[in-house]
Design a protein around this motif. Structure first.
Motif, PDB file in Angstrom:
ATOM      1  N   ALA A 114      32.359  48.000  32.224  1.00  0.00           N
ATOM      2  CA  ALA A 114      32.562  48.004  30.464  1.00  0.00           C
ATOM      3  C   ALA A 114      33.700  46.528  30.898  1.00  0.00           C
ATOM      4  CB  ALA A 114      32.906  48.153  29.899  1.00  0.00           C
ATOM      5  N   LEU A 115      34.656  46.690  31.732  1.00  0.00           N
ATOM      6  CA  LEU A 115      36.126  45.669  31.894  1.00  0.00           C
ATOM      7  C   LEU A 115      35.637  44.336  32.653  1.00  0.00           C
ATOM      8  CD1 LEU A 115      39.039  48.335  32.937  1.00  0.00           C
ATOM      9  CD2 LEU A 115      38.336  47.536  30.124  1.00  0.00           C
ATOM     10  N   ALA A 116      34.689  45.247  33.966  1.00  0.00           N
ATOM     11  CA  ALA A 116      34.111  44.196  34.395  1.00  0.00           C
ATOM     12  C   ALA A 116      32.885  42.853  33.598  1.00  0.00           C
ATOM     13  CB  ALA A 116      33.167  44.179  35.501  1.00  0.00           C
ATOM     14  N   LEU A 117      31.941  43.321  33.053  1.00  0.00           N
ATOM     15  CA  LEU A 117      31.047  42.541  32.158  1.00  0.00           C
ATOM     16  C   LEU A 117      32.400  41.836  30.980  1.00  0.00           C
ATOM     17  CD1 LEU A 117      28.520  44.825  31.924  1.00  0.00           C
ATOM     18  CD2 LEU A 117      28.419  42.807  33.078  1.00  0.00           C
ATOM     19  N   TYR A 171      35.364  31.669  43.726  1.00  0.00           N
ATOM     20  CA  TYR A 171      36.900  32.011  43.497  1.00  0.00           C
ATOM     21  C   TYR A 171      37.498  32.952  42.087  1.00  0.00           C
ATOM     22  CZ  TYR A 171      42.073  32.038  44.524  1.00  0.00           C
ATOM     23  OH  TYR A 171      43.358  32.285  45.307  1.00  0.00           O
ATOM     24  N   ALA A 172      36.999  32.426  41.887  1.00  0.00           N
ATOM     25  CA  ALA A 172      37.513  33.171  40.328  1.00  0.00           C
ATOM     26  C   ALA A 172      37.122  34.285  40.322  1.00  0.00           C
ATOM     27  CB  ALA A 172      37.244  32.272  38.765  1.00  0.00           C
ATOM     28  N   LEU A 173      35.816  34.677  40.666  1.00  0.00           N
ATOM     29  CA  LEU A 173      35.414  35.921  41.028  1.00  0.00           C
ATOM     30  C   LEU A 173      36.183  36.886  41.455  1.00  0.00           C
ATOM     31  CD1 LEU A 173      31.848  36.103  41.906  1.00  0.00           C
ATOM     32  CD2 LEU A 173      32.446  35.694  39.681  1.00  0.00           C
ATOM     33  N   GLY A 174      36.962  36.843  42.302  1.00  0.00           N
ATOM     34  CA  GLY A 174      38.345  37.980  42.322  1.00  0.00           C
ATOM     35  C   GLY A 174      39.083  38.246  41.448  1.00  0.00           C
ATOM     36  N   PRO A 175      39.705  37.642  41.181  1.00  0.00           N
ATOM     37  CA  PRO A 175      40.964  37.577  40.220  1.00  0.00           C
ATOM     38  C   PRO A 175      40.223  38.379  38.990  1.00  0.00           C
ATOM     39  CG  PRO A 175      41.278  35.971  41.086  1.00  0.00           C
ATOM     40  CD  PRO A 175      39.994  35.743  41.356  1.00  0.00           C
ATOM     41  N   LEU A 176      38.900  38.455  38.618  1.00  0.00           N
ATOM     42  CA  LEU A 176      38.230  38.392  37.248  1.00  0.00           C
ATOM     43  C   LEU A 176      37.368  39.820  37.260  1.00  0.00           C
ATOM     44  CD1 LEU A 176      36.411  35.772  36.207  1.00  0.00           C
ATOM     45  CD2 LEU A 176      38.157  36.589  35.260  1.00  0.00           C
ATOM     46  N   LEU A 177      37.093  40.577  38.238  1.00  0.00           N
ATOM     47  CA  LEU A 177      36.060  41.837  38.705  1.00  0.00           C
ATOM     48  C   LEU A 177      37.218  42.326  39.686  1.00  0.00           C
ATOM     49  CD1 LEU A 177      32.873  39.887  39.506  1.00  0.00           C
ATOM     50  CD2 LEU A 177      33.970  40.568  37.014  1.00  0.00           C
ATOM     51  N   GLY A 178      38.066  42.046  40.885  1.00  0.00           N
ATOM     52  CA  GLY A 178      38.266  42.979  41.527  1.00  0.00           C
ATOM     53  C   GLY A 178      39.347  43.723  40.579  1.00  0.00           C
ATOM     54  N   PRO A 179      40.168  43.986  39.849  1.00  0.00           N
ATOM     55  CA  PRO A 179      41.191  44.902  38.676  1.00  0.00           C
ATOM     56  C   PRO A 179      39.543  45.824  38.884  1.00  0.00           C
ATOM     57  CG  PRO A 179      41.512  43.276  38.042  1.00  0.00           C
ATOM     58  CD  PRO A 179      40.506  42.754  38.953  1.00  0.00           C
ATOM     59  N   SER A 180      38.377  45.273  37.901  1.00  0.00           N
ATOM     60  CA  SER A 180      37.737  46.845  37.502  1.00  0.00           C
ATOM     61  C   SER A 180      36.143  47.569  37.989  1.00  0.00           C
ATOM     62  CB  SER A 180      36.651  46.200  35.987  1.00  0.00           C
ATOM     63  OG  SER A 180      36.426  44.723  36.470  1.00  0.00           O
ATOM     64  N   ILE A 181      36.230  46.284  39.767  1.00  0.00           N
ATOM     65  CA  ILE A 181      35.388  46.791  40.369  1.00  0.00           C
ATOM     66  C   ILE A 181      35.959  47.902  41.219  1.00  0.00           C
ATOM     67  CG2 ILE A 181      33.831  46.191  42.395  1.00  0.00           C
ATOM     68  CD1 ILE A 181      32.666  45.329  39.508  1.00  0.00           C
ATOM     69  N   GLY A 182      37.528  47.714  42.008  1.00  0.00           N
ATOM     70  CA  GLY A 182      38.046  48.575  43.020  1.00  0.00           C
ATOM     71  C   GLY A 182      37.961  50.086  42.668  1.00  0.00           C
ATOM     72  N   PRO A 183      38.345  50.164  41.189  1.00  0.00           N
ATOM     73  CA  PRO A 183      38.295  51.716  40.950  1.00  0.00           C
ATOM     74  C   PRO A 183      37.065  52.795  40.479  1.00  0.00           C
ATOM     75  CG  PRO A 183      39.522  50.544  38.838  1.00  0.00           C
ATOM     76  CD  PRO A 183      38.687  49.569  39.811  1.00  0.00           C
ATOM     77  N   ILE A 184      36.042  51.904  40.534  1.00  0.00           N
ATOM     78  CA  ILE A 184      34.714  52.004  40.695  1.00  0.00           C
ATOM     79  C   ILE A 184      34.439  52.389  42.015  1.00  0.00           C
ATOM     80  CG2 ILE A 184      32.088  51.605  41.095  1.00  0.00           C
ATOM     81  CD1 ILE A 184      32.292  49.533  38.878  1.00  0.00           C
ATOM     82  N   ILE A 185      34.378  51.739  43.171  1.00  0.00           N
ATOM     83  CA  ILE A 185      34.661  52.518  44.793  1.00  0.00           C
ATOM     84  C   ILE A 185      35.118  53.596  44.961  1.00  0.00           C
ATOM     85  CG2 ILE A 185      35.369  51.425  47.269  1.00  0.00           C
ATOM     86  CD1 ILE A 185      34.533  48.663  46.031  1.00  0.00           C
ATOM     87  N   GLY A 186      36.614  53.660  44.506  1.00  0.00           N
ATOM     88  CA  GLY A 186      38.036  54.381  44.920  1.00  0.00           C
ATOM     89  C   GLY A 186      37.318  55.937  43.774  1.00  0.00           C
ATOM     90  N   GLY A 187      36.206  55.616  42.563  1.00  0.00           N
ATOM     91  CA  GLY A 187      35.508  56.822  42.010  1.00  0.00           C
ATOM     92  C   GLY A 187      34.853  57.094  43.220  1.00  0.00           C
ATOM     93  N   TRP A 188      34.252  56.842  43.922  1.00  0.00           N
ATOM     94  CA  TRP A 188      32.648  57.369  43.987  1.00  0.00           C
ATOM     95  C   TRP A 188      32.835  57.921  45.210  1.00  0.00           C
ATOM     96  CZ3 TRP A 188      28.835  59.432  42.925  1.00  0.00           C
ATOM     97  CH2 TRP A 188      27.861  58.846  41.367  1.00  0.00           C
TER      98      TRP A 188
END
Length: 535
Positions: A368-371, A209-226
């Motif tokens: 880098a933010l996600a890692l 469950y923690a992966l969402g709040p941890l990774l969501g803010p940094s994974i989202g812009p990658i999708i938006g960028g592409w």
């Protein structure tokens, strides 16, 4: 004395994980739902106040009651956890997914002011300020499932509004309202995990469950960028969120059960009352009945709706303005999350202008933010637990909340160091890897701090942890909204080098002395507090 271990006691989201959980006494007004004083987990009977009445307290039929969500089949519990985790990642992704699309959105909606451009991203977080105070108390009355479905419905409906917006005002208003709905999974999700899993089982579920709040803010812009890189309209970012949100909502409405124990026990009582009414339906049987039996839930408490609202809406701010521990923790987290969202809104612009990268490639730097988030959480959890056990053993087996604060010493150095490295690497156009390395160190330290201080808060304010966390999370969300509004002007005036140095030093000035105050004076502050119960 608190038990050792941290991952079970600090569910993700920090946004209301303890709201609605069982409290210590029947009738106690605490941040957790009530438990019976005796016979925990069983149906028990007690005598009434008169000879003509008896009270039967209804609970679970033993520790292995199949109606108890903790006794659901293992695969079913994991399925529910997976669906809740999907909800949990969708909202954080939505908070930042449009960051790489700011130029395209600004061009279409004729937005020219930098603070307005950044507001289109950060206004989503204002919903996180308001939502938990509304959804938390309502979930204690109506249960987890209906509030989760309602929150997701609000999120999807107003995301449709975002997709169809034609002006800046429309987009900002719809983003705020979708953030209100998006706060639901963050507020309620951790409580559902607590309903499903026992403490000794909860670690892996919490990690998922923690992966969402941890990774969501940094994974989202990658999708938006592409999406932008491929020449697709920015509106498809919202369409994707609508499709995923509607699919998750449909699956949840069909497949997710209610897990909140007080609601389930009330349903059981209604069923028993119906059976009781049928058994005593005739006059003869009513005359044969020597006394009436009153059915009462083991979770009943002497609390009115007004008291519930007071507990949820007023007490967090009482703690915020009267408890030095909450003040220090809140100030530090607020600065860190505000700085983090400055990075979120600035990252693509930095790598496009400084390193001449296309928007798709530039968005990959969010990794880098996600890692850093993953390393801060997983590495920090391991080190904190190990340090806590070692210090507890040295203290004759007695643990204190302050034993967790030691880990902040490394984080307090990692955070300013990371910001300084990032800022001056960008200023002097040093290789992009160095800039990413600085962002990695900052994010790792930030997540470390958030995890440590939330666990410390739960240790200190055991009965009032939900109120303390709600106050802290509300203020830090306001800073995450506000900081990006002035970031462009700050970097234009100071440059990235001095701008990031200023942010790093601000975090050090607040966090360094704050950590020392908590470590050396924490026991004294706890002893003087009427709310602090942790030992």
């Amino acid at each position: 004395m608190k038990q050792e271990g941290t991952t079970e006691s600090s569910l993700p989201a920090g946004h209301g994980d303890t709201v609605g959980q069982p409290s210590a006494k029947v009738g106690a007004t605490t941040d957790e739902a009530t438990q019976p004083p005796h016979h925990d987990g069983y149906t028990v009977s007690t005598s009434g106040s008169s000879a003509n009445e008896s009270v039967k307290v209804i609970g679970w039929e033993g520790d292995d009651d199949p109606e108890n969500p903790k006794n659901f089949p293992f695969k079913r519990r994991w399925f529910i956890t997976s669906v809740i985790s999907l909800y949990g990642i969708l909202s954080p992704m939505s908070s930042s997914m449009i960051a790489p699309c700011i130029p395209a959105i600004s061009n279409d909606l004729h937005v020219t002011q930098p603070f307005q451009q950044n507001m289109m991203v950060s206004v989503f977080l204002l919903g996180y300020v308001i939502g938990p105070f509304l959804l938390g108390p309502l979930s204690e009355i109506y249960g987890r499932r209906p509030l989760l479905m309602l929150a997701n419905f609000i999120f999807v409906v107003f995301t449709v509004g975002c997709a169809r917006s034609t002006t800046f005002g429309e987009l900002v208003a719809f983003r705020l309202l979708s953030g209100l709905g998006g706060s639901g999974p963050i507020t309620i999700g951790g409580g559902i995990l607590g309903d499903l899993w026992r403490a000794e089982e909860r670690g892996r579920a919490s990690a998922l469950y923690a992966l969402g709040p941890l990774l969501g803010p940094s994974i989202g812009p990658i999708i938006g960028g592409w999406i932008i890189q491929k020449g697709v309209s920015w509106r498809w970012i919202f369409y994707i969120l609508i499709i995923v949100g509607a699919s998750a909502g449909t699956a949840g409405a069909i497949l997710l059960p209610e897990t909140f124990a007080p609601v389930l026990i009330q349903r059981k009582i209604r069923r028993l009352r119906d059976e009781q009414s049928e058994a005593h339906g005739t006059e003869e049987k009513e005359q044969e009945s020597h006394h009436a039996t009153v059915l009462r839930s083991r979770y009943d408490r002497d609390e009115t709706f007004r008291q519930l609202l007071f507990r949820s809406l007023v007490r967090p701010f009482i703690l915020l303005f009267t408890q030095p521990i909450v003040m220090v923790i809140t100030a530090y987290q607020a600065i860190l999350l505000g700085t983090y969202y400055i990075l979120i809104v600035s990252y693509v612009d930095v790598f496009r202008k400084t390193y001449n990268e296309d928007v798709g490639i530039a968005s990959l730097n969010y990794l880098a933010l996600a890692l850093g988030s993953l390393m801060g959480r997983q590495g920090g959890t391991f080190i904190m637990d190990k340090l806590y056990r070692r210090l507890k053993a040295r203290n004759n087996g007695e643990g204190t909340p302050e034993m967790r604060i030691i880990l902040l010493s490394a984080a307090c150095l990692s955070i300013p160091s990371g910001m300084i490295i990032f800022g001056w690497a960008v200023q002097y156009r040093v290789h992009w890897f160095v800039a990413d390395l600085g962002a990695f160190f900052f994010t790792m330290g930030m997540v470390n701090v958030v995890f440590v201080v939330q666990t410390y808060t739960i240790d200190v304010y055991t009965l009032y942890a939900a109120s303390a966390l709600a106050a802290s999370n509300s203020v830090r969300s306001m800073f995450a909204f506000g900081f990006p509004l002035f970031s462009t002007a700050m970097f234009d005036a100071l440059g990235y080098g001095w701008g990031c140095t200023l942010l790093g030093l601000l975090a050090l000035i607040v966090g360094g002395p704050g950590a020392l105050v908590l470590y050396f004076f924490g026991p004294r502050l706890r002893a003087r507090s009427t709310y602090a119960t942790g030992e």
